[in-house]
Motif scaffolding. Structure first.
Motif, PDB file in Angstrom:
ATOM      1  N   UNK A   1       0.959  -1.140  -0.016  1.00 27.65           N
ATOM      2  CA  UNK A   1      -0.029  -0.083  -0.013  1.00 27.65           C
ATOM      3  C   UNK A   1       1.014   1.272   0.083  1.00 27.65           C
ATOM      4  N   UNK A   2       1.701   1.235   0.784  1.00 24.87           N
ATOM      5  CA  UNK A   2       2.798   2.599   0.854  1.00 24.87           C
ATOM      6  C   UNK A   2       3.500   2.532  -0.490  1.00 24.87           C
ATOM      7  N   UNK A   3       3.666   1.522  -1.085  1.00 22.27           N
ATOM      8  CA  UNK A   3       4.743   1.734  -2.501  1.00 22.27           C
ATOM      9  C   UNK A   3       3.670   2.194  -3.695  1.00 22.27           C
ATOM     10  N   UNK A   4       2.366   1.658  -3.648  1.00 26.44           N
ATOM     11  CA  UNK A   4       1.638   2.185  -4.549  1.00 26.44           C
ATOM     12  C   UNK A   4       1.219   3.424  -4.500  1.00 26.44           C
ATOM     13  N   UNK A   5       0.621   3.886  -3.186  1.00 26.10           N
ATOM     14  CA  UNK A   5       0.405   5.294  -2.771  1.00 26.10           C
ATOM     15  C   UNK A   5       1.381   6.345  -3.261  1.00 26.10           C
ATOM     16  N   UNK A   6       2.607   5.821  -3.194  1.00 23.60           N
ATOM     17  CA  UNK A   6       3.801   6.844  -3.351  1.00 23.60           C
ATOM     18  C   UNK A   6       3.922   6.957  -4.607  1.00 23.60           C
ATOM     19  N   UNK A   7       3.327   6.400  -5.489  1.00 21.26           N
ATOM     20  CA  UNK A   7       3.634   6.249  -7.241  1.00 21.26           C
ATOM     21  C   UNK A   7       2.454   7.093  -7.967  1.00 21.26           C
ATOM     22  N   UNK A   8       3.042   7.741  -8.979  1.00 19.88           N
ATOM     23  CA  UNK A   8       1.834   8.753  -9.605  1.00 19.88           C
ATOM     24  C   UNK A   8       0.901   7.886 -10.111  1.00 19.88           C
ATOM     25  N   UNK A   9       1.024   6.774 -10.612  1.00 15.47           N
ATOM     26  CA  UNK A   9      -0.026   5.914 -11.266  1.00 15.47           C
ATOM     27  C   UNK A   9      -0.633   5.148 -10.045  1.00 15.47           C
ATOM     28  N   UNK A  10      -0.409   4.786  -9.060  1.00  9.19           N
ATOM     29  CA  UNK A  10      -1.129   3.954  -8.019  1.00  9.19           C
ATOM     30  C   UNK A  10      -1.181   2.647  -8.526  1.00  9.19           C
ATOM     31  N   UNK A  11      -0.083   1.923  -8.941  1.00 12.84           N
ATOM     32  CA  UNK A  11      -0.729   0.595  -9.808  1.00 12.84           C
ATOM     33  C   UNK A  11      -1.161  -0.400  -8.755  1.00 12.84           C
ATOM     34  N   UNK A  12      -1.929  -1.582  -9.234  1.00 14.55           N
ATOM     35  CA  UNK A  12      -2.521  -2.303  -8.242  1.00 14.55           C
ATOM     36  C   UNK A  12      -3.266  -1.896  -6.904  1.00 14.55           C
ATOM     37  N   UNK A  13      -3.606  -0.623  -6.868  1.00 14.50           N
ATOM     38  CA  UNK A  13      -4.291  -0.196  -5.509  1.00 14.50           C
ATOM     39  C   UNK A  13      -5.524  -0.815  -5.227  1.00 14.50           C
ATOM     40  N   UNK A  14      -6.449  -1.162  -6.391  1.00 15.48           N
ATOM     41  CA  UNK A  14      -7.689  -1.707  -5.911  1.00 15.48           C
ATOM     42  C   UNK A  14      -7.357  -2.939  -5.252  1.00 15.48           C
ATOM     43  N   UNK A  15      -6.476  -3.905  -5.847  1.00 21.37           N
ATOM     44  CA  UNK A  15      -6.317  -5.261  -5.516  1.00 21.37           C
ATOM     45  C   UNK A  15      -5.610  -5.081  -4.022  1.00 21.37           C
ATOM     46  N   UNK A  16      -4.633  -4.089  -3.738  1.00 24.54           N
ATOM     47  CA  UNK A  16      -4.139  -4.235  -2.418  1.00 24.54           C
ATOM     48  C   UNK A  16      -5.063  -3.743  -1.343  1.00 24.54           C
ATOM     49  N   UNK A  17      -6.275  -2.642  -1.781  1.00 22.93           N
ATOM     50  CA  UNK A  17      -7.148  -2.382  -0.805  1.00 22.93           C
ATOM     51  C   UNK A  17      -8.153  -3.757  -0.776  1.00 22.93           C
ATOM     52  N   UNK A  18      -8.166  -4.346  -1.676  1.00 20.11           N
ATOM     53  CA  UNK A  18      -9.354  -5.413  -1.700  1.00 20.11           C
ATOM     54  C   UNK A  18      -8.543  -6.699  -0.588  1.00 20.11           C
ATOM     55  N   UNK A  19      -7.474  -6.962  -0.566  1.00 17.87           N
ATOM     56  CA  UNK A  19      -6.652  -7.684   0.276  1.00 17.87           C
ATOM     57  C   UNK A  19      -6.633  -7.322   1.824  1.00 17.87           C
TER      58      UNK A  19
ATOM     59  N   UNK B   1     -11.611  -8.219   7.673  1.00 14.55           N
ATOM     60  CA  UNK B   1     -12.771  -9.069   7.790  1.00 14.55           C
ATOM     61  C   UNK B   1     -12.344 -10.377   8.632  1.00 14.55           C
ATOM     62  N   UNK B   2     -11.023 -10.887   8.294  1.00 11.79           N
ATOM     63  CA  UNK B   2     -10.758 -12.215   8.787  1.00 11.79           C
ATOM     64  C   UNK B   2     -10.471 -11.909  10.272  1.00 11.79           C
ATOM     65  N   UNK B   3      -9.917 -10.516  10.789  1.00 12.60           N
ATOM     66  CA  UNK B   3      -9.755  -9.897  12.104  1.00 12.60           C
ATOM     67  C   UNK B   3     -10.879  -9.531  12.763  1.00 12.60           C
ATOM     68  N   UNK B   4     -12.054  -9.733  12.166  1.00  9.32           N
ATOM     69  CA  UNK B   4     -13.532  -9.236  12.733  1.00  9.32           C
ATOM     70  C   UNK B   4     -13.867  -7.875  12.828  1.00  9.32           C
ATOM     71  N   UNK B   5     -13.106  -6.976  11.906  1.00 10.43           N
ATOM     72  CA  UNK B   5     -13.109  -5.361  11.976  1.00 10.43           C
ATOM     73  C   UNK B   5     -14.059  -5.449  10.551  1.00 10.43           C
TER      74      UNK B   5
END
Length: 313
Positions: free
Chosen positions: A102-120, A126-130
């Protein structure tokens, strides 16, 4: 919830191109080629439920991606390592990998793979009950996907499953319909469409439309069978079996629940196997299908004999 290690497909079309008269594309540099190959191997083992072996290849892919300074593949490797760790119940390790991604994609101009990282990250929460955090992550993932004109269907499925699990019936109905509409767009991954069909089938069953529910469950089952999606097959056979009990088709129901029970055992989801076992016990007691319950009790006492991981290196 759906964990998403990113599939890397390496196309080897040299024989097709040889007759075209044009120059062949230059090969990837060694580290970049190794990164792609390792991530592809990791995805293969992840799909077979061999998460420890997948983790090994994802780590090799991350090391090679760093040496080539290929930011997209670094993020993909970190995200995939997070998915593999979470699949093994290692929440702290998963959080560490996903935070790095997340930190690496957030610091990139194109934010690659952001949706997939957020999904995980949503799956981790969810698994932690939050549940509230999971909902926020999945909503952000869906919004990011929509902004990039890629399918948000996987995150709609995640949200629908969250609403189903927490008893938010109206929200579940709305999101299940949205997930199916998004998943039926041409080009969608079969596993995502099957997941959306399963959820939409449960929504139809809740609404009292048994015929529509059965049709959707059977479509999902056929798709998951084509790609040998073990978890999807377990979900589909269980859902269809429980529906057929309500329709008083007891023999068919017993056969489907038999398959669901052993699929859940194979994939290591023992709580789900226990749920199906309880349904089989009730069905046997009330309607004599199956006639004997002892084989299931024996299998449950010795689940290691049925694990997919028996085939892992």
């Amino acid at each position: 919830m759906t964990l998403r290690p990113i599939c890397i497909i390496v196309l080897a079309a040299l024989s097709a191109m040889a007759g075209c008269g044009g120059p062949l594309p230059p090969p990837d540099p060694p580290n970049l080629a190794e990164a792609k190959e390792s991530l592809s191997r990791g995805n293969y083992w992840y799909g077979r439920g061999c998460y420890h072996e997948a983790e090994r290849f994802y780590q090799e892919g991350l090391n090679a991606a760093r040496l080539s300074d290929e930011v997209l593949l670094i993020i993909r490797a970190q995200n995939s390592l997070g998915a593999a760790a979470l699949a093994q119940g290692e929440k702290a390790a998963a959080a560490s990998y996903l935070e790095q991604a997340f930190n690496l994609t957030s610091g990139h101009p194109d934010r690659p793979e952001l949706d997939k990282v957020l999904g995980n990250l949503g799956s981790l929460a969810f698994q932690a009950g939050r549940n509230q955090d999971a909902e926020e992550f999945w909503r952000q993932a869906a919004q990011t996907a929509e902004e990039r004109n890629v399918s948000a269907a996987p995150y709609y499925c995640d949200l629908a499953r969250l609403y189903l699990a927490t008893g938010r019936a109206a929200d579940f109905s709305t999101m299940a319909a949205r997930a199916l509409a998004a998943a039926e767009v041409p080009g969608q991954e079969p596993a995502v469409l099957a997941d959306a069909l399963n959820l939409a089938g449960q929504e139809a069953q809740s609404a009292g439309d048994a015929a529509l529910a059965e049709a959707r469950f059977r479509r999902a089952l056929e798709l998951d069978r084509q790609i040998e999606n073990t978890t999807g097959l377990a979900q589909d056979t269980e859902a269809l079996g429980l529906l057929l009990i309500r329709l008083e088709r007891y023999s068919e129901a017993a056969g489907l629940l038999d398959r669901a029970f052993f699929l859940w055992l194979a994939s290591g989801h023992d709580r789900n196997a226990d749920r199906v076992l309880a349904a089989l016990q009730n069905l046997s007691r009330d309607h004599k299908y199956p006639q004997k319950i002892d084989p299931y009790l024996t299998a449950r006492r010795h689940p290691e004999s049925y694990r997919l991981t028996n085939q892992c290196p």
